[in-house]
Design a protein around this motif. Structure first.
Motif, PDB file in Angstrom:
ATOM      1  N   HIS A 159       1.024  -0.730   0.165  1.00 18.41           N
ATOM      2  CA  HIS A 159      -0.355   0.071  -0.253  1.00 18.41           C
ATOM      3  C   HIS A 159       0.705   1.264  -0.081  1.00 18.41           C
ATOM      4  O   HIS A 159       1.690   1.304   0.895  1.00 18.41           O
ATOM      5  N   GLY A 160       0.545   1.896  -1.446  1.00 11.01           N
ATOM      6  CA  GLY A 160       2.063   2.894  -1.145  1.00 11.01           C
ATOM      7  C   GLY A 160       1.673   4.065  -0.556  1.00 11.01           C
ATOM      8  O   GLY A 160      -0.038   4.449  -0.235  1.00 11.01           O
ATOM      9  N   ASN A 161       2.760   4.444  -0.405  1.00  7.64           N
ATOM     10  CA  ASN A 161       2.519   6.338   0.276  1.00  7.64           C
ATOM     11  C   ASN A 161       2.392   7.072  -0.925  1.00  7.64           C
ATOM     12  O   ASN A 161       1.428   8.426   0.189  1.00  7.64           O
ATOM     13  N   LYS A 162       2.263   6.968  -2.088  1.00  9.78           N
ATOM     14  CA  LYS A 162       1.415   7.477  -2.729  1.00  9.78           C
ATOM     15  C   LYS A 162      -0.062   7.785  -3.732  1.00  9.78           C
ATOM     16  O   LYS A 162      -0.457   6.293  -3.395  1.00  9.78           O
ATOM     17  N   PRO A 163      -0.978   8.307  -4.057  1.00  8.80           N
ATOM     18  CA  PRO A 163      -2.356   8.314  -3.890  1.00  8.80           C
ATOM     19  C   PRO A 163      -1.872   7.291  -6.428  1.00  8.80           C
ATOM     20  O   PRO A 163      -1.168   7.755  -6.367  1.00  8.80           O
ATOM     21  N   GLY A 164      -2.486   7.011  -6.204  1.00 16.72           N
ATOM     22  CA  GLY A 164      -2.432   5.806  -7.716  1.00 16.72           C
ATOM     23  C   GLY A 164      -3.720   4.649  -8.030  1.00 16.72           C
ATOM     24  O   GLY A 164      -4.227   4.446  -6.635  1.00 16.72           O
ATOM     25  N   PRO A 165      -3.598   3.880  -8.638  1.00 21.00           N
ATOM     26  CA  PRO A 165      -4.911   2.612  -8.712  1.00 21.00           C
ATOM     27  C   PRO A 165      -4.295   1.368  -7.895  1.00 21.00           C
ATOM     28  O   PRO A 165      -3.296   1.354  -7.190  1.00 21.00           O
ATOM     29  N   VAL A 166      -5.062   0.641  -8.083  1.00 20.70           N
ATOM     30  CA  VAL A 166      -4.879  -0.690  -7.187  1.00 20.70           C
ATOM     31  C   VAL A 166      -5.048  -1.708  -8.505  1.00 20.70           C
ATOM     32  O   VAL A 166      -6.495  -1.722  -9.422  1.00 20.70           O
TER      33      VAL A 166
END
Length: 348
Positions: free
Chosen positions: A61-68
């Motif tokens: 679960h990344g630190n930055k927004p983005g897709p799954v």
């Protein structure tokens, strides 16, 4: 056709539109999956469980927004390269630099894996990739399908279902790019397929368009508005390091295409697009002997292989009905009537 007309700029717009749900999910903080919470900026390995179901999963679960992005191996338990590739990927990915969330299902058919079964689940003798969207009150395979649909597909934006040839199959590496009649979704899915870097791309529109009768895993994603690819890398039930690295490269290209990790996806410089794959069945039980191999270009009437009876007498020639390229061979001798002996890809 839609896949000849899509511009890069349109692909970017479509990607942005389909990623909105992931950005909002990121803003909510922890990523929830099958009752397990993974905080922002962390990696979590666990078994996703429900009843008798236990699936080994990694969530980054990344630190930055983005897709799954959902990456799945082991829908068929005897297809090993992608399993090993996703183990490597799960260890390599860093949550502190990742944009968005990666969900890895390392092995969807655990019983088939341990029982050394070709494609089937030994608990009910069913093919997991033919039972979607599943039934929570059904057989073992139907329950796994329903669990994957409800807990995993529902939480992803993009899906790559990673396969290879079983112990009896020799395969030419290829990727299926499904289409379901939604122009924007189909176009984005094709861009996604090209971005994997695989040369051989099969356009695939043969699955039902009904979400309640989606049949296969990636088609279940497609009927819910989410691009879903099937990759085929490796064959003959092998764990060859070359196939493992190829599967790992495809997974990383998917991440780069979605701008989840640094770098650019590298599409193949000479993609080969196929309008369909034709599976040619034997009409007899006995021994199959291939006379061509994967990658061979064939013409109508080319003899692809022959079937002999149990005494060694030839009873059938299997011939190509169209011009194409050999994509699958039943490499081992046993053959049943109605079983596919060869598959050929038909170009546009």
């Amino acid at each position: 056709m839609f896949y000849k007309k899509l511009s890069h700029s349109l692909a970017v717009v479509l990607f942005a539109a389909l990623s909105l749900c992931s950005v909002s999910a990121f803003a909510d903080g922890a990523f929830e999956l099958a009752g397990v919470s993974t905080p922002v900026g962390e990696k979590n390995t666990f078994f996703a469980t429900e009843g008798d179901i236990a699936l080994p999963v990694t969530v980054v679960h990344g630190n930055k927004p983005g897709p799954v992005l959902l990456l799945t191996a082991g829908i068929h338990g005897d297809e090993f390269p992608s399993m090993l590739a996703l183990q490597k990927l799960g260890k390599e990915l860093r949550a502190d630099t990742l944009k968005g969330t990666v969900v890895i299902v390392h092995l969807a058919n655990l019983d088939g894996f341990h029982e050394h079964r070709l494609a089937l689940n030994p608990r009910d003798e069913k093919n997991l990739n033919r039972e979607f969207p599943g039934d929570k009150a059904g057989t073992s395979t139907e329950q796994i399908s329903e669990f994957l649909t409800r807990e995993f597909i529902a939480r992803c934006d993009f899906l790559v279902d990673m396969h290879s040839g079983s112990a009896n199959q020799k395969l030419l590496n290829h990727v299926y790019s499904p289409f379901v009649g939604d122009a924007k979704l189909d176009a984005l899915t094709f861009e996604f397929a090209k971005a994997t870097g695989m040369q051989h791309i099969v356009m695939y529109g043969e699955r039902p368009r009904d979400p309640q009768n989606s049949i296969s895993y990636p088609n279940t994603a497609m009927t819910r508005g989410k691009p879903g690819l099937t990759t085929e890398i490796g064959h003959l039930g092998q764990r060859d390091d070359v196939f493992v690295e190829q599967a790992l490269t495809v997974a990383k290209n998917a991440l780069r295409f979605l701008d989840m990790i640094a770098g650019d996806a590298t599409p193949h410089p000479e993609p080969a697009i196929y309008q369909k794959v034709k599976y040619l069945d034997s009409h007899n039980d006995g021994f199959f002997t291939p006379l061509v191999t994967i990658g061979d270009v064939v013409q109508p009437g080319t003899v692809l292989g022959e079937v002999s009876d149990y005494f060694g007498n030839k009873v059938e020639d299997i011939t190509a009905p169209d011009a194409g390229i050999v994509m699958m061979i039943n490499e081992t001798p046993p053959i049943r009537s109605g079983e596919s002996a060869v598959a050929i890809g038909i170009r546009q």
